[in-house]
Write an enzyme that holds these catalytic residues in place. Structure first.
Site, mmCIF file in Angstrom:
data_model
loop_
_atom_site.group_PDB
_atom_site.id
_atom_site.type_symbol
_atom_site.label_atom_id
_atom_site.label_comp_id
_atom_site.label_asym_id
_atom_site.label_seq_id
_atom_site.Cartn_x
_atom_site.Cartn_y
_atom_site.Cartn_z
ATOM 1 N N ILE A 339 0.379 -0.807 -0.509
ATOM 2 C CA ILE A 339 -0.138 0.338 -0.030
ATOM 3 C C ILE A 339 0.913 1.501 -0.019
ATOM 4 O O ILE A 339 0.451 2.261 -0.887
ATOM 5 C CB ILE A 339 -1.093 -0.106 1.424
ATOM 6 C CG1 ILE A 339 -2.094 -1.410 1.006
ATOM 7 C CG2 ILE A 339 -1.893 1.403 1.366
ATOM 8 C CD1 ILE A 339 -3.051 -1.343 1.678
ATOM 9 N N GLU A 365 12.110 -18.988 17.959
ATOM 10 C CA GLU A 365 11.192 -19.230 18.832
ATOM 11 C C GLU A 365 10.228 -20.613 18.024
ATOM 12 O O GLU A 365 8.716 -20.465 18.418
ATOM 13 C CB GLU A 365 10.195 -18.939 19.701
ATOM 14 C CG GLU A 365 11.130 -17.527 20.084
ATOM 15 C CD GLU A 365 10.784 -17.532 21.310
ATOM 16 O OE1 GLU A 365 10.084 -18.176 22.228
ATOM 17 O OE2 GLU A 365 11.138 -15.811 21.747
#
Ligand SMILES: Cc1cc2nc3c(=O)[nH]c(=O)nc-3n(C[C@H](O)[C@H](O)[C@H](O)COP(=O)(O)OP(=O)(O)OC[C@H]3O[C@@H](n4cnc5c(N)ncnc54)[C@H](O)[C@@H]3O)c2cc1C
Length: 383
Positions: A339, A365
């Site tokens: 955008i 993680e």
């Protein structure tokens, strides 16, 4: 679930929002570019009591419930998730295992100053060769009199420049009965002889955090450095990563929300073809889809937090929250960048940083493929 906020929660989130707007927002682009950990901001956050998370007050923490903690981490991460990481350390990857498995002395010596934001600690789990397969680590330890001697290296370890100690793992050889490595968990002071750190520079994302190699060259530690039982350290490692997932999911949700906010603002202001971008249906679709996944990520985070508040095991839900929230951040970051058009490329707007960090969220993680496997396993029972 009741989604209304208590007065205390509203006050705490307002405090965090105000702090992030005044103390973090003006500096975040600079310290990201300079790859500098904003320790002065963390100290200021600690003074406001924002670091102690779910750690009980007797160990220096704020004693928050998990829902309040997750909302707090998200709020700050909307402006800078690196400050959000620091806020998550005592309650998550680094502190939760000491709380669950540590001795009283370890809690007072390591957890309490961490929760008060006075010092930092790191978690040395990943190794260069074994990567995601944590149980196949190469780092070894041996018993020598009343000490352990540890040799090996961890890779991709964060907070190398500021951590005063590391929660890390080594194995005593293979257990002949089970065929598995006998893993031990240790707290290792960063200034011990044989400990050296080698941070990477000019990282793609998570730039303010110094990440790299933690070398352990015949590091001698007393038995008091052991966390939990000898040979049972894999449970400590899994506890660390599982508890880390609430924080990482909340941070990724904060990043996704930041993307939704900037793309919406920009789409209202930017006029092309004599109309705001926000009037084009395909732009509206990007904003709507990004909003939906961000809201859904938030719900998964809150559900995980709710399970934790009720003391329930939430292995699959932790994977759902981490995987979905980081994918949401990536989707929203791509849309925000699109955008912004050419302006997304310039340093004037934060969307480049958002996109780089969103990609890293999908890897750290536990990578998102691993989390999808764990979610499927929770439904089928098949690994
Ligand atoms: C900025 C940053 C900070 C980090 N901080 C820390 C830290 O503080 N402490 C720490 O211990 N680690 C840390 N890490 C390491 C991080 O957690 C690991 O990079 C991650 O777990 C993946 O390990 P790997 O990179 O070796 O990937 P590998 O294990 O080599 O995997 C590579 C890719 O293979 C695929 N894959 C792997 N396993 C599976 C599977 N089971 N199923 C399907 N696909 C799979 C995935 O697409 C994955 O991305 C950090 C990493 C980064 C980038």
């Amino acid at each position: 679930m009741d989604f209304s906020l208590t007065n205390d929660q509203e006050r705490l989130l307002e405090l965090a929002r105000d702090f992030a707007r005044r103390e973090i927002a003006p500096h975040v682009a600079d310290y990201d570019r300079e790859e500098r950990f904003p320790i002065e901001i963390i100290r200021a956050a600690a003074e406001l009591g924002l670091m102690g998370g779910v750690v009980p007050t007797e160990y220096g923490g704020a004693g928050l419930d998990h829902k309040t903690y997750a909302m707090l981490v998200e709020e700050v991460s909307r402006v800078c998730h690196v400050v959000g990481v620091a806020m998550s350390l005592p309650s998550g990857l680094v502190g939760s295992s000491i709380q669950a498995f540590g001795t009283e002395e370890q809690k007072q010596r390591y957890l309490a100053p961490l929760a008060r934001g006075e010092i930092f600690g790191g978690a040395g789990v990943t190794e260069a060769r074994s990567g995601t397969d944590v149980s196949d680590m190469d780092t070894r330890c041996r018993v020598d009199g009343s000490d352990y001697v540890i040799s090996g290296a961890k890779m991709w370890i964060s907070f190398l420049d500021v951590a005063k100690w590391f929660l890390t793992f080594a194995h005593l050889g293979v257990d002949e009965r089970t065929g598995r490595k006998r893993i031990c968990a240790f707290i290792i002071d960063a200034d011990l002889p044989g400990v050296s750190v080698h941070p990477l520079t000019n990282k793609f994302g998570f730039r303010p955090i110094k990440t790299g190699e933690l070398v352990l060259d015949d590091v001698r530690v007393p038995k008091e450095a052991l966390v939990g039982e000898e040979g049972r350290g894999f449970s400590v490692a899994m506890n660390a990563v599982e508890n880390g997932r609430l924080g990482v999911a909340a941070r990724a949700t904060g990043l996704a929300q930041a993307c939704v906010t900037v793309m919406s603002d920009y789409a209202k202001e930017r006029i092309v073809f004599k109309r705001p971008l926000a009037s084009f249906q395909m732009v509206q679709q990007m904003i709507a889809d990004s909003t939906n996944v961000t809201e859904a990520a938030r719900l998964l985070v809150l559900r995980l937090a709710d399970l934790k508040d009720r003391g329930l095991r939430a292995r699959a839900e932790a994977s759902m929250a981490k995987q979905f929230a980081s994918d949401a951040a990536m989707q929203a970051a791509l849309a925000a960048f699109q955008i912004h058009g050419a302006y997304g490329v310039s340093e004037e707007y934060p969307v480049g940083r958002y996109l780089r960090d969103a990609k890293v969220f999908q890897i750290v993680e536990g990578n998102n493929q691993l989390h999808r496997s764990l979610i499927a396993e929770s439904r089928t029972g098949i690994r």
